[in-house]
Write an enzyme that holds these catalytic residues in place. Structure first.
Site, PDB file in Angstrom:
ATOM      1  N   SER A   1     -23.439 -26.643 -16.450  1.00 20.14           N
ATOM      2  CA  SER A   1     -23.255 -26.653 -15.000  1.00 20.14           C
ATOM      3  C   SER A   1     -23.540 -25.275 -14.402  1.00 20.14           C
ATOM      4  CB  SER A   1     -21.825 -27.052 -14.643  1.00 20.14           C
ATOM      5  OG  SER A   1     -21.583 -28.382 -15.009  1.00 20.14           O
TER       6      SER A   1
ATOM      7  N   PHE B   1     -12.046 -22.635 -10.084  1.00 21.32           N
ATOM      8  CA  PHE B   1     -11.408 -22.148 -11.318  1.00 21.32           C
ATOM      9  C   PHE B   1     -11.689 -20.662 -11.545  1.00 21.32           C
ATOM     10  CE2 PHE B   1     -12.807 -26.665 -12.385  1.00 21.32           C
ATOM     11  CZ  PHE B   1     -11.716 -27.209 -11.716  1.00 21.32           C
TER      12      PHE B   1
ATOM     13  N   ARG C   1     -27.427 -22.036  -8.279  1.00 22.68           N
ATOM     14  CA  ARG C   1     -26.882 -21.776  -9.619  1.00 22.68           C
ATOM     15  C   ARG C   1     -28.001 -21.539 -10.630  1.00 22.68           C
ATOM     16  NH1 ARG C   1     -25.184 -27.744 -12.012  1.00 22.68           N
ATOM     17  NH2 ARG C   1     -26.669 -28.916 -10.772  1.00 22.68           N
TER      18      ARG C   1
ATOM     19  N   ASP D   1     -16.947 -34.904  -6.427  1.00 22.82           N
ATOM     20  CA  ASP D   1     -15.724 -34.557  -7.171  1.00 22.82           C
ATOM     21  C   ASP D   1     -14.519 -34.415  -6.245  1.00 22.82           C
ATOM     22  OD1 ASP D   1     -16.780 -34.693  -9.664  1.00 22.82           O
ATOM     23  OD2 ASP D   1     -17.080 -32.538  -9.903  1.00 22.82           O
TER      24      ASP D   1
ATOM     25  N   HIS E   1     -20.680 -24.151  -7.723  1.00 23.85           N
ATOM     26  CA  HIS E   1     -20.080 -25.333  -7.117  1.00 23.85           C
ATOM     27  C   HIS E   1     -19.057 -24.956  -6.038  1.00 23.85           C
ATOM     28  CE1 HIS E   1     -22.072 -26.915 -10.585  1.00 23.85           C
ATOM     29  NE2 HIS E   1     -21.697 -28.156 -10.357  1.00 23.85           N
TER      30      HIS E   1
ATOM     31  N   GLU F   1      -9.172 -20.657 -18.273  1.00 27.16           N
ATOM     32  CA  GLU F   1      -9.766 -19.677 -17.364  1.00 27.16           C
ATOM     33  C   GLU F   1      -8.950 -18.394 -17.272  1.00 27.16           C
ATOM     34  OE1 GLU F   1      -9.133 -22.868 -16.593  1.00 27.16           O
ATOM     35  OE2 GLU F   1     -11.118 -23.783 -16.400  1.00 27.16           O
TER      36      GLU F   1
ATOM     37  N   ARG G   1     -24.213 -25.817  -5.992  1.00 29.86           N
ATOM     38  CA  ARG G   1     -24.826 -26.880  -6.769  1.00 29.86           C
ATOM     39  C   ARG G   1     -26.075 -27.500  -6.135  1.00 29.86           C
ATOM     40  NH1 ARG G   1     -22.448 -32.912  -7.598  1.00 29.86           N
ATOM     41  NH2 ARG G   1     -23.614 -33.481  -9.458  1.00 29.86           N
TER      42      ARG G   1
END
Lengths: 278, 318
Positions: free
Chosen positions: B39, B85, B12, B119, B111, B60, B169
């Site tokens: 993020s 998302f 990322r 998560d 991610h 989104e 990530r």
């Protein structure tokens, strides 16, 4: 140029003939918006019918979020010079540029975004409006939505964004006929109070009679006088689904049904040919 | 390791650096984010170009629609949020307003996969490659390390049409040289081999390189292909490699259904049937855990590629 009423009557003839020819399509909402589309493409929108570009720089952009009323849009686009009127005969037929719901992949002039799956047009219009601002382009972005469409959540994401960020070169219009497929909007899932909702989301809200050109002129004059207030504008446009064909009015049943031969003859008898059929 | 490495970094951050560079080099590039600026490593672009950065909020669907609309008039929007998302939450918006309408939107997704970690399954999308490669007009790019993600970010800005860019990530080894040439749709053959072809994407490319070393110790010569573009797929690279090796292992941090493995299997079935083994998540959701614990539990480790290669070889020789 023929007068507005004559154009609108021909547009209504086009609509019922188009959906009859393929026994499918959405005449009710199309008829209800015929006067509005006639006004927009005859008096209001600054667009280049003979030199259509996808980018649409330095011209107004119109997005139809409730894409199922494509017949009225196709009719007025052709009668405004975007493509030959004769092409209306291909509506919903195989390989036609006039898809059941508006698309861009077959490159029909006048259309810049596919629509049909509801609730997406206002977001798209916000994006187009932002780009116009970034490009120093003073023209406006318009987005027509159905009233039942307001049941889609994405509309309210867009409403919140445009209001909170002050997207002021955007004018939304709600076709408020209180009809949707399964019945009256107020019965299926109520959307009122409309004006208060949009005001609460930060919009400058107007009410308009979708069958009165005087009302349309008054409302757009008011919008122009408030152009610099930094707010997005929303017009709640009262219309009657099926307007102009007596047996299609006062019911939701003609939302997505085509007339048979006898019904077509009945409808056309109420809509005299004014500009010449396609 | 046969390849030279250049430290470890998250992919990322390669995206963030690529976007920062685009901010300086391409004035039409704009960025949209749904409340995950840090993020996604979009901070530098936001700081340098506040007039070209759009904070959309946790909305989104609206972000995808706005991005589609912004292309009308020449902007090149880069959307940023987590992969879940960026895809499953907004599939219909992407389908109608971006893919079907062929809008020049770059959907940038961080991610992705299990290595998002603690998560858990709500955020660990394992279906995104499949969903996006099914869409007509969509290009799907899954770079392998920091440097390649940076290069891919620059490349998709110059590519005409909608793109899905998938990254992640965790910090992973960098093996792509700064002067490598990244070409969308052209796979990187990283190691030449003759016994088995290992085709991987994303984080699994490094594990395929590790597997190649372990296989070499066993006397097995593995070819390693970094299939950074899932669509359009480099069919020629697959077929010319399999013509040599006669069997394949695909490895991806993704569901077995619909991903890189399926894409490769389709090419083989149509052109040159050969034994293929799949290192991928087998029809199950993920869960909370550290990235390494998850990769172990769901059989996405180097050893899983080694074992799959041995199975493929056995089938070839049977």
């Amino acid at each position: 140029m023929a007068d507005l009423q004559a154009i609108a009557t021909q547009v209504r003839r086009d609509i019922v003939r188009m959906v009859h020819a393929v026994s499918s399509g959405h005449p009710g909402g199309s008829l209800g918006c015929a006067d509005f589309f006639t006004f927009m493409y005859t008096e209001r929108l600054q667009v280049n019918a003979d030199k259509f570009t996808m980018e649409g720089r330095k011209e107004d952009l119109f997005f139809l979020s409730n894409g199922h009323i494509s017949p009225v849009w196709y009719s007025i686009l052709s009668r405004s010079g975007f493509f030959p009127v004769s092409e209306l005969a291909t509506f919903r037929k195989i390989s036609s540029r006039l898809q059941g719901h508006p698309s861009v992949d077959k490159k029909l002039p006048g259309i810049r975004m596919a629509s049909g799956s509801l609730g997406q047009g206002l977001s798209v219009s916000i994006g187009a409006a932002i780009t116009k601002t970034m490009n120093g382009d003073p023209s406006m972005v318009y987005c027509l939505m159905g009233d039942g469409e307001l049941q889609e959540g994405q509309v309210w994401e867009a409403a919140m964004y445009a209001g909170s960020k002050g997207i002021s070169n955007l004018i939304g219009i709600i076709d408020y006929n209180n009809r949707q497929i399964d019945g009256d909007v107020s019965d299926v899932m109520g959307i009122l109070p409309l004006e208060d909702k949009w005001k609460a989301f930060g919009w400058d809200v107007y009410s308009m009679d979708g069958h009165s050109y005087d009302s349309m002129r008054d409302v757009f004059a008011a919008i122009d006088s408030n152009a610099s207030n930094g707010m997005p504008k929303m017009i709640i446009m009262k219309t009657e689904m099926g307007k102009g064909v007596d047996f299609m009015m006062g019911t939701h049943k003609w939302h997505g049904s085509a007339p048979n031969d006898e019904q077509l003859a009945n409808a056309l008898a109420q809509l005299p040919e004014t500009l010449g059929d396609y | 390791m046969a390849l030279k490495t250049f430290g470890n970094k998250d992919t990322r951050s390669g995206f963030g650096e690529g976007l920062r560079i685009l901010g300086e080099t391409n004035p039409e590039v704009v960025a949209l984010c749904a409340d995950l600026t840090g993020s996604l490593k979009m901070d530098a672009f936001q700081k340098n170009h506040p007039d070209r950065f759009f904070q959309i909020g946790i909305a989104e669907a609206n972000m995808m629609g706005i991005a589609a609309g912004m292309t009308i008039g020449g902007k090149i929007p880069f959307t940023g949020t987590f992969a879940n998302f960026s895809t499953s939450r907004v599939y219909d918006q992407i389908r109608q307003s971006i893919a079907y309408s062929r809008k020049n939107v770059k959907i940038c997704a961080s991610h992705a996969g299990l290595t998002l970690g603690e998560d858990g399954a709500t955020h660990q999308v394992l279906e995104d490659i499949g969903m996006m490669r099914m869409l007509p007009n969509m290009t799907v790019v899954v770079p392998a390390d920091y440097t390649q993600t940076l290069q891919a970010t620059l490349a998709i800005a110059a590519w005409d049409g909608p793109v899905y860019l998938r990254f992640g990530r965790p910090s992973v080894p960098i093996f792509t040289p700064d002067d490598a040439v990244f070409q969308i749709g052209k796979a990187d053959v990283l190691i030449q081999g003759t016994d088995v072809t290992l085709i991987a994407c994303g984080h699994m490319v490094w594990k395929a390189l590790e597997a190649q070393e372990q296989l070499a110790e066993k006397g097995i010569s593995a070819e390693v292909i970094n299939m950074h573009t899932i669509k359009p797929l480099d069919i020629e690279a697959i077929l010319s490699s399999v013509a040599k090796t006669g069997c394949v292992v695909t490895a991806e941090e993704h569901m077995m259904n619909g991903g890189l493995g399926d894409a490769v299997a389709q090419v083989l079935a149509k052109n040159s049937p050969a034994p293929q083994e799949f290192v991928a998540v087998n029809d199950t959701f993920g869960e909370s855990g550290t990235p390494n614990e998850l990769l172990k539990k769901y059989h996405l480790e180097t050893v899983d590629i080694v074992l799959a290669a041995e199975r493929a070889l056995a089938r070839k020789n049977a």
